[in-house]
Design a protein around this motif. Structure first.
Motif, mmCIF file in Angstrom:
data_model
loop_
_atom_site.group_PDB
_atom_site.id
_atom_site.type_symbol
_atom_site.label_atom_id
_atom_site.label_comp_id
_atom_site.label_asym_id
_atom_site.label_seq_id
_atom_site.Cartn_x
_atom_site.Cartn_y
_atom_site.Cartn_z
ATOM 1 N N VAL A 46 -107.307 -12.067 -18.759
ATOM 2 C CA VAL A 46 -107.674 -11.777 -20.133
ATOM 3 C C VAL A 46 -106.396 -11.536 -20.929
ATOM 4 N N THR A 47 -106.256 -12.246 -22.017
ATOM 5 C CA THR A 47 -105.109 -12.000 -22.896
ATOM 6 C C THR A 47 -105.625 -11.318 -24.163
ATOM 7 N N TRP A 48 -104.907 -10.355 -24.575
ATOM 8 C CA TRP A 48 -105.309 -9.587 -25.754
ATOM 9 C C TRP A 48 -104.513 -10.049 -26.967
ATOM 10 N N ALA A 49 -105.197 -10.392 -28.016
ATOM 11 C CA ALA A 49 -104.531 -10.795 -29.252
ATOM 12 C C ALA A 49 -103.950 -9.557 -29.930
ATOM 13 N N THR A 50 -102.738 -9.701 -30.403
ATOM 14 C CA THR A 50 -102.126 -8.545 -31.086
ATOM 15 C C THR A 50 -101.999 -8.810 -32.558
#
Length: 50
Positions: A46-50
């Protein structure tokens, strides 16, 4: 009991004991690798958008 479990886990005792068992059975010719199965679990990253 929890302390012992933690120490054994850190020392990888279960892996070491399992390896000793496999080595002993292999030396006796009691392993049947024709019925071996490899299992793995994949978890999507899972990649988290910043």
């Amino acid at each position: 009991m929890h302390r012992c479990f933690t120490e054994w886990t850190t020392a990888r005792m279960r892996v070491k004991l399992y390896r000793l068992l496999l080595d002993e059975l292999g030396a006796r010719g009691e392993l049947d690798w024709s019925r071996c199965a490899i299992d793995s679990v994949s978890v999507r990253a899972v990649t988290w958008a910043t």
